[in-house]
Design a protein around this motif. Structure first.
Motif, PDB file in Angstrom:
ATOM      1  N   UNK A 111       0.835  -1.202   0.000  1.00 40.92           N
ATOM      2  CA  UNK A 111       0.000   0.000   0.000  1.00 40.92           C
ATOM      3  C   UNK A 111       0.871   1.253   0.000  1.00 40.92           C
ATOM      4  N   UNK A 112       1.944   1.228   0.778  1.00 38.51           N
ATOM      5  CA  UNK A 112       2.844   2.374   0.850  1.00 38.51           C
ATOM      6  C   UNK A 112       3.565   2.576  -0.477  1.00 38.51           C
ATOM      7  N   UNK A 113       3.883   1.477  -1.157  1.00 34.20           N
ATOM      8  CA  UNK A 113       4.545   1.583  -2.461  1.00 34.20           C
ATOM      9  C   UNK A 113       3.673   2.345  -3.456  1.00 34.20           C
ATOM     10  N   UNK A 114       2.357   2.100  -3.411  1.00 33.45           N
ATOM     11  CA  UNK A 114       1.455   2.826  -4.308  1.00 33.45           C
ATOM     12  C   UNK A 114       1.410   4.302  -3.934  1.00 33.45           C
ATOM     13  N   UNK A 115       1.447   4.595  -2.648  1.00 32.21           N
ATOM     14  CA  UNK A 115       1.472   6.000  -2.220  1.00 32.21           C
ATOM     15  C   UNK A 115       2.734   6.687  -2.726  1.00 32.21           C
ATOM     16  N   UNK A 116       3.867   6.013  -2.657  1.00 35.83           N
ATOM     17  CA  UNK A 116       5.132   6.575  -3.146  1.00 35.83           C
ATOM     18  C   UNK A 116       5.018   6.928  -4.630  1.00 35.83           C
ATOM     19  N   UNK A 117       4.260   6.122  -5.378  1.00 32.10           N
ATOM     20  CA  UNK A 117       4.093   6.358  -6.815  1.00 32.10           C
ATOM     21  C   UNK A 117       3.083   7.462  -7.104  1.00 32.10           C
ATOM     22  N   UNK A 118       2.462   8.008  -6.048  1.00 35.36           N
ATOM     23  CA  UNK A 118       1.499   9.078  -6.266  1.00 35.36           C
ATOM     24  C   UNK A 118       0.085   8.608  -6.448  1.00 35.36           C
ATOM     25  N   UNK A 119      -0.205   7.349  -6.026  1.00 38.52           N
ATOM     26  CA  UNK A 119      -1.529   6.776  -6.244  1.00 38.52           C
ATOM     27  C   UNK A 119      -2.587   7.199  -5.257  1.00 38.52           C
ATOM     28  N   UNK A 120      -2.231   8.014  -4.269  1.00 41.95           N
ATOM     29  CA  UNK A 120      -3.212   8.453  -3.292  1.00 41.95           C
ATOM     30  C   UNK A 120      -2.598   8.587  -1.914  1.00 41.95           C
ATOM     31  N   UNK A 121      -3.465   8.546  -0.904  1.00 41.99           N
ATOM     32  CA  UNK A 121      -3.024   8.705   0.481  1.00 41.99           C
ATOM     33  C   UNK A 121      -3.138   7.355   1.186  1.00 41.99           C
ATOM     34  N   UNK A 122      -2.092   6.960   1.866  1.00 44.95           N
ATOM     35  CA  UNK A 122      -2.074   5.699   2.612  1.00 44.95           C
ATOM     36  C   UNK A 122      -1.876   5.995   4.087  1.00 44.95           C
ATOM     37  N   UNK A 123      -2.278   5.067   4.922  1.00 47.98           N
ATOM     38  CA  UNK A 123      -1.971   5.173   6.340  1.00 47.98           C
ATOM     39  C   UNK A 123      -0.593   4.573   6.569  1.00 47.98           C
ATOM     40  N   UNK A 124       0.328   5.412   6.995  1.00 46.38           N
ATOM     41  CA  UNK A 124       1.678   4.948   7.266  1.00 46.38           C
ATOM     42  C   UNK A 124       1.855   4.628   8.736  1.00 46.38           C
ATOM     43  N   UNK A 125       2.794   3.762   9.034  1.00 47.13           N
ATOM     44  CA  UNK A 125       3.220   3.515  10.407  1.00 47.13           C
ATOM     45  C   UNK A 125       4.682   3.887  10.482  1.00 47.13           C
ATOM     46  N   UNK A 126       5.094   4.415  11.615  1.00 50.14           N
ATOM     47  CA  UNK A 126       6.413   5.039  11.736  1.00 50.14           C
ATOM     48  C   UNK A 126       7.534   4.182  11.168  1.00 50.14           C
ATOM     49  N   UNK A 127       7.620   2.934  11.606  1.00 51.42           N
ATOM     50  CA  UNK A 127       8.738   2.092  11.187  1.00 51.42           C
ATOM     51  C   UNK A 127       8.703   1.787   9.699  1.00 51.42           C
TER      52      UNK A 127
END
Length: 315
Positions: free
Chosen positions: A229-245
């Protein structure tokens, strides 16, 4: 006439997919693609002439035949390992370190860089990734494991490793194009979801924590793994819920930015576990100490570099 045994890679794919409940997770564990896992499973089903999995949008589930065959296939690998050890007991046995798939790729491996040359980390390790919980620990092979949960691991010694803050993240370019995204406007943008989010807080929990109404159902991709999910956010696909680590390195690199919003603490935490009594074995004790030392250093670095997400703590 007895049937020829199937190729070992097929059996490995079957055992891994059965234990993780997902072709994608099995692919991560075996360092293959999900497509390769799918082909191995299909080949094994054709070889044995029985369906092994029911395929669903949220993962896979063993059929009745698969449930019968899993302990046989898994037992083959365990018995082979035991026999090889009995034939050469003097050979040093590596420790199996298992880690949740997301944390393994985004936090653990980057912090192992160079550590294997240090005297304090001169341990022979086999690293595997698996998402375990208190109910399925017996299905996985490990000496030490990093798991996410609430500390209830029967028959296991457990030590708190670290807790995570949870907050929305997006690509720096996504923010540049859309401008500053206010707390109340988050729901207007594409939200990236996880599926089967039993332990990690999802968007519904986050909106509730902020005192906001949950957004209407969002169509779009849903991932079984936070790092995907975070990888898609990195590509600009939207907003993801991140966790610190999981997103700290991307925040440092500037590929992700954290939106301005009060952070919520994940109710679950990362624990390092081993079987009761084994925590005093020298290599296991040294590995646990190394993990806890790195977690402590990491959390202190977060507090200095990104204080706005420094809700993390060791306690």
């Amino acid at each position: 006439m007895s049937q020829r045994p199937p190729p070992t890679p097929m059996l490995q794919a079957f055992v891994s997919a059965a234990k993780t409940g997902s072709f994608a997770r099995a692919a991560i564990e075996l360092n293959l693609t999900a497509s390769a896992i799918s082909h191995q499973i299909a080949g094994l089903e054709e070889w044995w002439g029985v369906p092994l999995f029911e395929r669903h949008s949220r993962g896979v589930k063993l059929t009745a035949a698969g449930q019968v065959l899993l302990p046989v296939a898994d037992g083959f690998f365990k018995e082979l390992d035991a026999v090889l050890h009995s034939l050469n007991p003097s050979k040093s046995q590596p420790l199996y370190l298992s880690c949740t798939s997301s944390l393994c790729s985004t936090w653990l491996i980057p912090r192992m860089h160079g550590s294997h040359t240090q005297a304090s980390f001169n341990i022979d390790l086999i690293l595997t990734s698996a998402d375990m919980n208190s109910a399925n620990l017996g299905a996985h092979q490990f000496d030490v494991a990093i798991v996410m949960g609430y500390g209830d691991y029967p028959d296991h010694h457990a030590e708190l490793l670290m807790r995570d803050a949870v907050f929305p993240v997006c690509a720096a370019e996504f923010q540049r194009v859309n401008g500053d995204i206010s707390l109340t406007d988050v729901a207007r943008y594409p939200l990236i979801h996880r599926v089967d989010d039993q332990v990690c807080p999802g968007w519904e929990s986050w909106f509730s924590f902020q005192g906001l109404a949950a957004p209407p159902y969002h169509h779009g991709p849903r991932f079984p793994d936070s790092s995907l999910a975070i990888s898609l956010a990195v590509k600009g696909g939207g907003i993801a819920l991140g966790r610190t680590a999981l997103v700290y390195d991307q925040l440092e690199a500037g590929t992700l930015v954290a939106l301005e919003a009060p952070v919520m603490m994940s109710p679950a935490a990362y624990y390092v576990i081993c079987r009761n009594g084994r925590q005093s074995e020298p290599d296991i004790a040294r590995l646990i100490d190394w993990l806890k030392t790195n977690a402590g250093e990491f959390l202190r670095e977060v507090a200095v570099r990104h204080p706005h997400i420094a809700g993390v703590s060791l306690t």
